[in-house]
Design a protein around this motif. Sequence first.
Motif, mmCIF file in Angstrom:
data_model
loop_
_atom_site.group_PDB
_atom_site.id
_atom_site.type_symbol
_atom_site.label_atom_id
_atom_site.label_comp_id
_atom_site.label_asym_id
_atom_site.label_seq_id
_atom_site.Cartn_x
_atom_site.Cartn_y
_atom_site.Cartn_z
ATOM 1 N N LYS A 112 -59.195 -16.214 -10.450
ATOM 2 C CA LYS A 112 -58.232 -17.050 -11.167
ATOM 3 C C LYS A 112 -58.576 -17.046 -12.650
ATOM 4 C CE LYS A 112 -57.609 -20.183 -7.225
ATOM 5 N NZ LYS A 112 -57.759 -21.579 -6.731
ATOM 6 N N THR A 113 -57.549 -16.900 -13.480
ATOM 7 C CA THR A 113 -57.798 -16.868 -14.922
ATOM 8 C C THR A 113 -58.418 -18.175 -15.401
ATOM 9 O OG1 THR A 113 -55.487 -17.533 -15.284
ATOM 10 C CG2 THR A 113 -55.987 -15.197 -15.435
ATOM 11 N N SER A 114 -58.143 -19.276 -14.711
ATOM 12 C CA SER A 114 -58.736 -20.560 -15.086
ATOM 13 C C SER A 114 -60.244 -20.566 -14.891
ATOM 14 C CB SER A 114 -58.106 -21.698 -14.266
ATOM 15 O OG SER A 114 -58.309 -21.484 -12.878
ATOM 16 N N GLU A 115 -60.739 -19.653 -14.034
ATOM 17 C CA GLU A 115 -62.167 -19.585 -13.754
ATOM 18 C C GLU A 115 -62.854 -18.427 -14.474
ATOM 19 O OE1 GLU A 115 -62.472 -19.302 -9.531
ATOM 20 O OE2 GLU A 115 -61.667 -21.298 -9.169
ATOM 21 N N VAL A 116 -62.172 -17.294 -14.592
ATOM 22 C CA VAL A 116 -62.823 -16.109 -15.167
ATOM 23 C C VAL A 116 -62.352 -15.794 -16.582
ATOM 24 C CG1 VAL A 116 -63.162 -15.137 -12.875
ATOM 25 C CG2 VAL A 116 -61.118 -14.501 -14.183
ATOM 26 N N GLY A 117 -61.310 -16.477 -17.049
ATOM 27 C CA GLY A 117 -60.796 -16.224 -18.385
ATOM 28 C C GLY A 117 -59.605 -15.284 -18.374
ATOM 29 N N VAL A 143 -58.310 -0.790 -9.446
ATOM 30 C CA VAL A 143 -57.290 -1.542 -8.722
ATOM 31 C C VAL A 143 -56.647 -2.553 -9.662
ATOM 32 C CG1 VAL A 143 -56.800 -3.038 -6.750
ATOM 33 C CG2 VAL A 143 -58.603 -1.302 -6.589
ATOM 34 N N THR A 144 -55.320 -2.463 -9.812
ATOM 35 C CA THR A 144 -54.581 -3.460 -10.593
ATOM 36 C C THR A 144 -53.539 -4.113 -9.678
ATOM 37 O OG1 THR A 144 -53.063 -1.775 -11.499
ATOM 38 C CG2 THR A 144 -55.041 -2.314 -12.781
ATOM 39 N N SER A 145 -52.268 -3.846 -9.903
ATOM 40 C CA SER A 145 -51.243 -4.455 -9.044
ATOM 41 C C SER A 145 -49.911 -3.764 -9.253
ATOM 42 C CB SER A 145 -51.097 -5.942 -9.363
ATOM 43 O OG SER A 145 -50.014 -6.519 -8.635
ATOM 44 N N PHE A 157 -38.410 -8.906 -6.331
ATOM 45 C CA PHE A 157 -37.898 -9.889 -7.296
ATOM 46 C C PHE A 157 -38.732 -11.164 -7.320
ATOM 47 C CE2 PHE A 157 -35.287 -13.641 -8.221
ATOM 48 C CZ PHE A 157 -34.954 -13.364 -9.541
ATOM 49 N N LEU A 158 -39.075 -11.691 -6.154
ATOM 50 C CA LEU A 158 -39.825 -12.942 -6.120
ATOM 51 C C LEU A 158 -41.208 -12.777 -6.746
ATOM 52 C CD1 LEU A 158 -38.907 -14.426 -2.619
ATOM 53 C CD2 LEU A 158 -38.037 -15.084 -4.876
ATOM 54 N N PHE A 159 -41.779 -11.589 -6.618
ATOM 55 C CA PHE A 159 -43.065 -11.334 -7.255
ATOM 56 C C PHE A 159 -42.896 -11.258 -8.771
ATOM 57 C CE2 PHE A 159 -46.742 -8.601 -8.411
ATOM 58 C CZ PHE A 159 -47.739 -9.444 -7.953
ATOM 59 N N LYS A 160 -41.759 -10.713 -9.218
ATOM 60 C CA LYS A 160 -41.493 -10.680 -10.654
ATOM 61 C C LYS A 160 -41.415 -12.090 -11.225
ATOM 62 C CE LYS A 160 -38.985 -6.281 -10.733
ATOM 63 N NZ LYS A 160 -37.658 -5.646 -10.870
ATOM 64 N N VAL A 161 -40.859 -13.003 -10.458
ATOM 65 C CA VAL A 161 -40.793 -14.396 -10.913
ATOM 66 C C VAL A 161 -42.192 -14.936 -11.165
ATOM 67 C CG1 VAL A 161 -40.129 -16.749 -10.273
ATOM 68 C CG2 VAL A 161 -38.592 -14.837 -9.761
ATOM 69 N N ALA A 166 -46.532 -18.010 -13.255
ATOM 70 C CA ALA A 166 -47.921 -18.330 -12.899
ATOM 71 C C ALA A 166 -48.889 -17.190 -13.177
ATOM 72 C CB ALA A 166 -48.001 -18.741 -11.427
ATOM 73 N N LEU A 167 -48.413 -15.949 -13.071
ATOM 74 C CA LEU A 167 -49.297 -14.797 -13.239
ATOM 75 C C LEU A 167 -49.136 -14.103 -14.598
ATOM 76 C CD1 LEU A 167 -48.965 -13.143 -9.691
ATOM 77 C CD2 LEU A 167 -50.716 -14.734 -10.508
#
Length: 249
Positions: A112-117, A143-145, A157-161, A166-167
């Motif tokens: 999580k970016t809140s934990e690792v930056g 590995v990315t995404s 589409f829902l992943f694009k949202v 959030a991402l």
Amino acid sequence: VQTCALPSRLARGTVTGICPRMGTIAVFGGGGGVGSEAVYQGLNNGDKVVTLVRDAAKVVIPPGSGGEAKAGQKLESPDLRVVVGDVKNAADVDSVFENGDVTGVVVALGGKTSEVGTTMLTDGTKNIIDSMQKKGVKRISLVTSIGANDSYDQAPFLFKVLMWTALKDQFADKNTQEDLLLKGPGSDLEYTIVRPSGLGKGPPTGSYKILPPDADETAGSIERSDVAGFCLRVIKEDTYIGKAWSITG
């Protein structure tokens, strides 16, 4: 579009003999979902493995290749060296390569970016590239995404949202992380960028699609164990070098 179908013994979770043996495989992110699969499968393939993790207690048998009965148990092997440290610390990354035996690298960083930056992926991968170049190590799978850089149109589409919301910070980091190899200081390495779709925790199926960025197809889901298997495969083969590939079940 290419389809990968590996022998049935991989689908049963016994991956010995699938890939030729290497010297030592370095896995960054060995405490995570894909990373733990890469460590476990690498050892089962007969490779030696060194992994950098923030917490040694997270180096465990994964549920996919290891099976639910053993999942979560401490992973131990005489062929495994665990380095505890932070990928953002160049000295910690250098220690992974200090024995001079690493011949291939799997980068499966996460958190999580809140934990690792918000720049951990880029900063950590830059350190890995620097260490590889100092030691003359050439082969790396990253590995990315799905959705990163020019694979945006392949994301559902829902992943694009989620990417827009959030991402957002995580994908900004993934994009710059990829650019280190695509057009940055790591462009001279023998790299393969692996962009998985939605990740599952099941055993390896040994069957998945390998999509170039211009493939007109929306990705679905794939098991973490299959992603790890592909990462190990591409650091031992020449077929996928120098490009980014989306993989989906």
